[in-house]
Design a protein around this motif. Sequence first.
Motif, PDB file in Angstrom:
ATOM      1  N   ALA A   3     -85.132  66.095 -13.110  1.00 30.80           N
ATOM      2  CA  ALA A   3     -86.549  66.384 -13.333  1.00 30.80           C
ATOM      3  C   ALA A   3     -87.362  66.117 -12.078  1.00 30.80           C
ATOM      4  O   ALA A   3     -88.450  66.681 -11.902  1.00 30.80           O
ATOM      5  CB  ALA A   3     -87.084  65.542 -14.488  1.00 30.80           C
ATOM      6  N   LEU A   4     -86.839  65.282 -11.188  1.00 30.42           N
ATOM      7  CA  LEU A   4     -87.514  64.978  -9.934  1.00 30.42           C
ATOM      8  C   LEU A   4     -87.228  66.020  -8.857  1.00 30.42           C
ATOM      9  O   LEU A   4     -87.805  65.954  -7.769  1.00 30.42           O
ATOM     10  CB  LEU A   4     -87.080  63.591  -9.429  1.00 30.42           C
ATOM     11  CG  LEU A   4     -87.378  62.425 -10.373  1.00 30.42           C
ATOM     12  CD1 LEU A   4     -86.833  61.131  -9.801  1.00 30.42           C
ATOM     13  CD2 LEU A   4     -88.869  62.317 -10.634  1.00 30.42           C
ATOM     14  N   GLY A   5     -86.339  66.965  -9.178  1.00 31.83           N
ATOM     15  CA  GLY A   5     -86.000  68.022  -8.235  1.00 31.83           C
ATOM     16  C   GLY A   5     -84.564  67.929  -7.758  1.00 31.83           C
ATOM     17  O   GLY A   5     -84.066  66.853  -7.447  1.00 31.83           O
ATOM     18  N   LEU A   6     -83.887  69.067  -7.741  1.00 30.40           N
ATOM     19  CA  LEU A   6     -82.517  69.139  -7.252  1.00 30.40           C
ATOM     20  C   LEU A   6     -82.186  70.594  -6.964  1.00 30.40           C
ATOM     21  O   LEU A   6     -82.466  71.468  -7.798  1.00 30.40           O
ATOM     22  CB  LEU A   6     -81.543  68.575  -8.298  1.00 30.40           C
ATOM     23  CG  LEU A   6     -80.073  68.446  -7.868  1.00 30.40           C
ATOM     24  CD1 LEU A   6     -79.923  67.441  -6.737  1.00 30.40           C
ATOM     25  CD2 LEU A   6     -79.209  68.024  -9.054  1.00 30.40           C
ATOM     26  N   ALA A   7     -81.626  70.861  -5.830  1.00 30.59           N
ATOM     27  CA  ALA A   7     -81.292  72.232  -5.451  1.00 30.59           C
ATOM     28  C   ALA A   7     -80.404  72.882  -6.495  1.00 30.59           C
ATOM     29  O   ALA A   7     -79.509  72.231  -7.051  1.00 30.59           O
ATOM     30  CB  ALA A   7     -80.592  72.243  -4.088  1.00 30.59           C
ATOM     31  N   SER A   8     -80.650  74.146  -6.775  1.00 28.93           N
ATOM     32  CA  SER A   8     -79.911  74.977  -7.738  1.00 28.93           C
ATOM     33  C   SER A   8     -80.239  74.665  -9.187  1.00 28.93           C
ATOM     34  O   SER A   8     -79.557  75.122 -10.093  1.00 28.93           O
ATOM     35  CB  SER A   8     -78.389  74.895  -7.526  1.00 28.93           C
ATOM     36  OG  SER A   8     -77.836  73.725  -8.092  1.00 28.93           O
ATOM     37  N   ARG A   9     -81.310  73.910  -9.449  1.00 24.52           N
ATOM     38  CA  ARG A   9     -81.623  73.492 -10.817  1.00 24.52           C
ATOM     39  C   ARG A   9     -83.008  73.970 -11.268  1.00 24.52           C
ATOM     40  O   ARG A   9     -83.692  73.259 -12.002  1.00 24.52           O
ATOM     41  CB  ARG A   9     -81.558  71.962 -10.934  1.00 24.52           C
ATOM     42  CG  ARG A   9     -80.207  71.346 -10.649  1.00 24.52           C
ATOM     43  CD  ARG A   9     -79.181  71.724 -11.706  1.00 24.52           C
ATOM     44  NE  ARG A   9     -77.990  70.914 -11.569  1.00 24.52           N
ATOM     45  CZ  ARG A   9     -76.966  71.199 -10.790  1.00 24.52           C
ATOM     46  NH1 ARG A   9     -77.000  72.308 -10.063  1.00 24.52           N
ATOM     47  NH2 ARG A   9     -75.920  70.414 -10.721  1.00 24.52           N
ATOM     48  N   THR A  10     -83.444  75.162 -10.863  1.00 24.83           N
ATOM     49  CA  THR A  10     -84.780  75.626 -11.233  1.00 24.83           C
ATOM     50  C   THR A  10     -85.023  75.530 -12.730  1.00 24.83           C
ATOM     51  O   THR A  10     -85.983  74.891 -13.190  1.00 24.83           O
ATOM     52  CB  THR A  10     -85.004  77.075 -10.763  1.00 24.83           C
ATOM     53  OG1 THR A  10     -85.045  77.105  -9.340  1.00 24.83           O
ATOM     54  CG2 THR A  10     -86.316  77.632 -11.297  1.00 24.83           C
ATOM     55  N   SER A  11     -84.178  76.163 -13.533  1.00 24.87           N
ATOM     56  CA  SER A  11     -84.385  76.185 -14.984  1.00 24.87           C
ATOM     57  C   SER A  11     -84.178  74.813 -15.603  1.00 24.87           C
ATOM     58  O   SER A  11     -84.940  74.374 -16.475  1.00 24.87           O
ATOM     59  CB  SER A  11     -83.439  77.203 -15.631  1.00 24.87           C
ATOM     60  OG  SER A  11     -83.670  78.490 -15.118  1.00 24.87           O
ATOM     61  N   TYR A  12     -83.156  74.124 -15.152  1.00 23.69           N
ATOM     62  CA  TYR A  12     -82.821  72.813 -15.699  1.00 23.69           C
ATOM     63  C   TYR A  12     -83.901  71.792 -15.362  1.00 23.69           C
ATOM     64  O   TYR A  12     -84.403  71.071 -16.242  1.00 23.69           O
ATOM     65  CB  TYR A  12     -81.473  72.374 -15.137  1.00 23.69           C
ATOM     66  CG  TYR A  12     -80.896  71.128 -15.754  1.00 23.69           C
ATOM     67  CD1 TYR A  12     -80.357  71.150 -17.038  1.00 23.69           C
ATOM     68  CD2 TYR A  12     -80.847  69.926 -15.051  1.00 23.69           C
ATOM     69  CE1 TYR A  12     -79.800  70.011 -17.604  1.00 23.69           C
ATOM     70  CE2 TYR A  12     -80.295  68.784 -15.603  1.00 23.69           C
ATOM     71  CZ  TYR A  12     -79.777  68.835 -16.881  1.00 23.69           C
ATOM     72  OH  TYR A  12     -79.230  67.698 -17.433  1.00 23.69           O
ATOM     73  N   SER A  13     -84.290  71.726 -14.085  1.00 25.06           N
ATOM     74  CA  SER A  13     -85.304  70.758 -13.673  1.00 25.06           C
ATOM     75  C   SER A  13     -86.644  71.041 -14.344  1.00 25.06           C
ATOM     76  O   SER A  13     -87.346  70.115 -14.763  1.00 25.06           O
ATOM     77  CB  SER A  13     -85.478  70.783 -12.147  1.00 25.06           C
ATOM     78  OG  SER A  13     -84.307  70.359 -11.499  1.00 25.06           O
ATOM     79  N   ALA A  14     -87.017  72.322 -14.443  1.00 22.14           N
ATOM     80  CA  ALA A  14     -88.298  72.670 -15.050  1.00 22.14           C
ATOM     81  C   ALA A  14     -88.364  72.217 -16.500  1.00 22.14           C
ATOM     82  O   ALA A  14     -89.355  71.636 -16.952  1.00 22.14           O
ATOM     83  CB  ALA A  14     -88.531  74.170 -14.956  1.00 22.14           C
ATOM     84  N   THR A  15     -87.304  72.483 -17.255  1.00 23.88           N
ATOM     85  CA  THR A  15     -87.328  72.135 -18.678  1.00 23.88           C
ATOM     86  C   THR A  15     -87.124  70.643 -18.908  1.00 23.88           C
ATOM     87  O   THR A  15     -87.725  70.061 -19.821  1.00 23.88           O
ATOM     88  CB  THR A  15     -86.279  72.944 -19.456  1.00 23.88           C
ATOM     89  OG1 THR A  15     -85.000  72.822 -18.808  1.00 23.88           O
ATOM     90  CG2 THR A  15     -86.665  74.417 -19.490  1.00 23.88           C
TER      91      THR A  15
END
Length: 250
Positions: free
Chosen positions: A141-153
């Motif tokens: 949730a704090l940000g991680l490359a390749s995780r647009t959908s996962y991090s956003a939700t």
Amino acid sequence: MNATADAKPGGAGIALVTGGSVGIGRAIVEQLLAQGQEVISLADRGPGLEHPRVRNIEVDLSDRAATARVAAELAARHEVGTLVHNAGVIRAALLPEVRLEDFDALVNLHLGAALQLVQAFLPSMRARRFGRIVLISSRAALGLASRTSYSATKSGMLGMARTWALELAPEGITVNVVAPGPIRTDMFHDVVPAGSEQELRLAASLPVRRLGEPEDVARAVGFFADARNGFVTGQVLYVCGGASVGTLAL
């Protein structure tokens, strides 16, 4: 003030865990059983834990209609006092390759299912003036490359939990979040192969110098779910080996 301040009319009810058949979810089911709870596990894969106090139900929680049906049936038959929304998937992709269908699926699973389930069980919690809601987010949730959908939700869970905590606190219902970091599960090893150089590098990069185990997360959930802990709400607990106070590169 003593423990009676958190006494519950009619007891704590049943605990419901989503994604309870494998990995972190299974460990959460075991933790709640150890705390004396009766547990309903909702999952779309795996046989689930066989135990006299566990009922396993197969459902795809990214399907809103299916989620609504199951939620309504369970709300009609059971008094759910504890809800742990753990079910999740990653759908990793760098920004140019992110697909809207994957984004929508994660919105449905991580956020929509949480909303549907809480709405279904809220009348019972309110009537008994007791509830424990725990959302399983992620250090991502704090940000991680390749995780647009996962991090956003997963970050969306934090905003929902804080809002619900404010709305529900006067009625004895707490809402908290556990945000795991790198935890050794099948889903983790789908991204980082077990025993690989990448896994060893990642473990060495964490302040605690090891990867997490599902039981590390389950114990944190157990704290928030405990009927005695009614003075803790709207909080996020990162179970991440220190990754949330530094950088993380897979």
